[in-house]
Design a protein around this motif. Structure first.
Motif: not given
Length: 534
Positions: A172-175, A217-220, A222-226
């Motif tokens: 998520a950080f990378a995305l 950003l959408d994938r990020a 989804t992977l980390d909603p917070k």
């Protein structure tokens, strides 16, 4: 494009734009888009200046001492608050950390990615994110880190982000970092001109980059909603792409995940400005809501300065000295946002309240020392308020920092001139003109030295002609000074030309009167003869 942004947050999403939309979600506010009104001090306001000369002197001494500290964060923490104010120490410290704390630098990020150590990079970012949950002074620290490190629209940053995603495609950080870089690239393509002055191919390039930003950003999210970084960038995408549904969904998810997020509230308030289709009432309502969480996040206290229209309110004030002082006390009741400090510093200078401008701009540089334009402008305020030694010290520093910036040489030249060193002042103005040959202010300043100090009529005459070619009123005035003092033929014609051109301009009446007063005057040629007179 941005004028089409509308807001509505209901069960399914937020339509961003008119105040009616946000009212559905945040509670009732007047939905009529109200323009930001100029600051109007109370009619029975106290005739009281913003601060005493002694308070101002003490502030300047402390500010100069703090600015000698090399580390930006420690400098910010050591910096004095504006004279006559009582800022929350927690809010000031939190803002310093948010804007300047280097939890991880761009160089460190580069090293870790290029050496295949992205797991270490991701672990360090996770630690920053975790700290925000337990330490109020660390709130939004990750958002600040992303703004400092990844909001870079360069091709070099793009290559680095692609390398990170190849090593860790589902992080998520990378995305989120990649999406942040795409948004910065899109903004660079869009530029800062009005829409009607922006080529269509620039808009097309912007939209292509925003599509890539959305994907990451959408994938990020989804992977980390917070991960609020993702939502803050989504809001930016929604505004730039005129997509209210996308921005609405991001706003709802963001406030659900992080109800005390400074980054999200700051973005929402910015997007609620009248110029984006919102209203002052909506801005104030959002500010009120944000303050319910200030105990959990002291950064939210900075948003109080946006009340009543924020930057536009500050800029539009029809202020005399005491109205300006009343505005100062309100704007600086708590730590202001960078945008408000920028506007206040510029507006106070435009209204010739230079001591206030120096304070605003000094506080801006406290929190963002990278604002070289404002640092250059502050030099003129330091000169005006008698801080000539500091002004020259700043001029030297600016020339070193930006050796190809004509404004740095203008600032140092003005400081030299204030010390009486017109030789070095002229040299700096000449260097500035080599960089920007048609700058009217520099031409006029150099022309004054040539004519009033050096009596170098030939060089002064050339400067006067260049100013006239630029359509600058100072060209005719400089020409008249030469014709009177050298003397040289044509003074009456120059006066007639000036009066015909500017007599209907209210802002030029004092100069029209000055030119009219020169009629029939001349200086004895023998007495006026200069070393280069011809």
């Amino acid at each position: 494009m941005a004028s089409r942004v509308l807001w509505l947050l209901a069960a399914g999403g937020l339509l961003i734009g008119g105040a009616a939309g946000l009212a559905v979600y945040f509670g009732h506010v007047d939905p009529a888009p109200a323009p930001a009104t100029a600051f109007q001090p109370p009619k029975a306001r106290p005739m009281k200046v913003a601060f005493s000369p002694e308070e101002f002197r003490q502030f300047l001494d402390a500010a100069r001492k703090a600015e000698a500290i090399a580390d930006p964060l420690q400098r910010c923490l050591a910096y004095p608050d504006p004279p006559g104010t009582h800022w929350s120490a927690n809010t000031a410290a939190a803002y310093c950390h948010y804007l300047l704390a280097q939890e991880i630098t761009e160089d460190a990020v580069r090293q870790l990615i290029e050496h295949g150590q992205v797991s270490e990079l991701q672990s360090r970012l996770a630690s920053i994110e975790s700290a925000a949950l337990s330490d109020p002074q660390a709130r939004d620290r990750l958002d600040g880190t992303f703004n400092i490190v990844f909001a870079n629209g360069s091709s070099d940053m793009r290559s680095l982000m692609d390398a990170w995603k190849r090593q860790s495609p589902d992080n998520a950080f990378a995305l989120a970092a990649s999406g942040t870089a795409y948004v910065a690239m899109a903004q660079a393509q869009r530029g800062s001109e009005y829409a009607d002055k922006t080529p269509q191919d620039a808009f097309d390039a912007m939209h292509r980059l925003l599509e890539q930003a959305r994907s990451d950003l959408d994938r990020a999210a989804t992977l980390d909603p917070k991960l609020t970084v993702s939502y803050a960038q989504m809001l930016h995408v929604g505004r730039m792409d005129s997509d209210p549904a996308y921005a609405g969904a991001a706003a709802k998810r963001a406030l659900s995940a992080a109800p005390a997020s400074y980054a999200i509230y700051a973005r929402l308030i910015s997007m609620s400005q009248p110029k984006w289709g919102g209203s002052v009432a909506l801005m104030d309502h959002l500010i009120d809501l944000s303050q319910k969480h200030v105990a959990q996040n002291p950064l939210l206290g900075t948003l109080l300065s946006e009340r009543g229209g924020g930057q536009q309110r500050v800029e539009d004030c029809q202020c005399d000295e005491f109205a300006e002082a009343e505005l100062y006390r309100q704007v600086l009741a708590e730590v202001p946002t960078l945008g408000v400090l920028m506007s206040a510093g510029w507006a106070a200078q435009e209204r010739s309240h230079m001591n206030l401008s120096v304070v605003y701009r000094s506080e801006l540089l406290r929190f963002n020392p990278r604002e070289l334009d404002h640092r250059e402008a502050r030099v003129f305020g330091l000169i005006d308020t008698g801080q000539v030694d500091w002004a020259l010290e700043e001029g030297n520093a600016l020339v070193k920092l930006a050796p190809r910036d004509e404004n740095a040489y203008d600032a140092r030249g003005a400081a030299y001139q204030a010390t009486g060193d017109t030789v070095h002042a002229a040299a700096d103005f000449e260097e500035a003109l080599r960089i920007a040959p048609s700058d009217a202010w520099t031409l006029s300043s150099l022309g004054d030295i040539y004519v009033q100090v050096n009596h170098d009529w030939a060089k002064g005459w050339d400067i006067a002609n260049r100013l006239i070619q630029e359509g600058d009123y100072r060209g005719w005035m400089l020409r008249a000074d030469i014709q009177k003092a050298q003397p040289r033929d044509g003074l009456e014609q120059t006066i007639d030309d000036f009066v015909q051109r500017y007599s209907a301009d209210p802002s030029k009446q004092v100069f029209v009167e000055r030119m009219q007063a020169m009629r029939g005057t001349s200086v004895n040629p023998a007495a006026a003869k200069g070393r280069n007179g011809s």
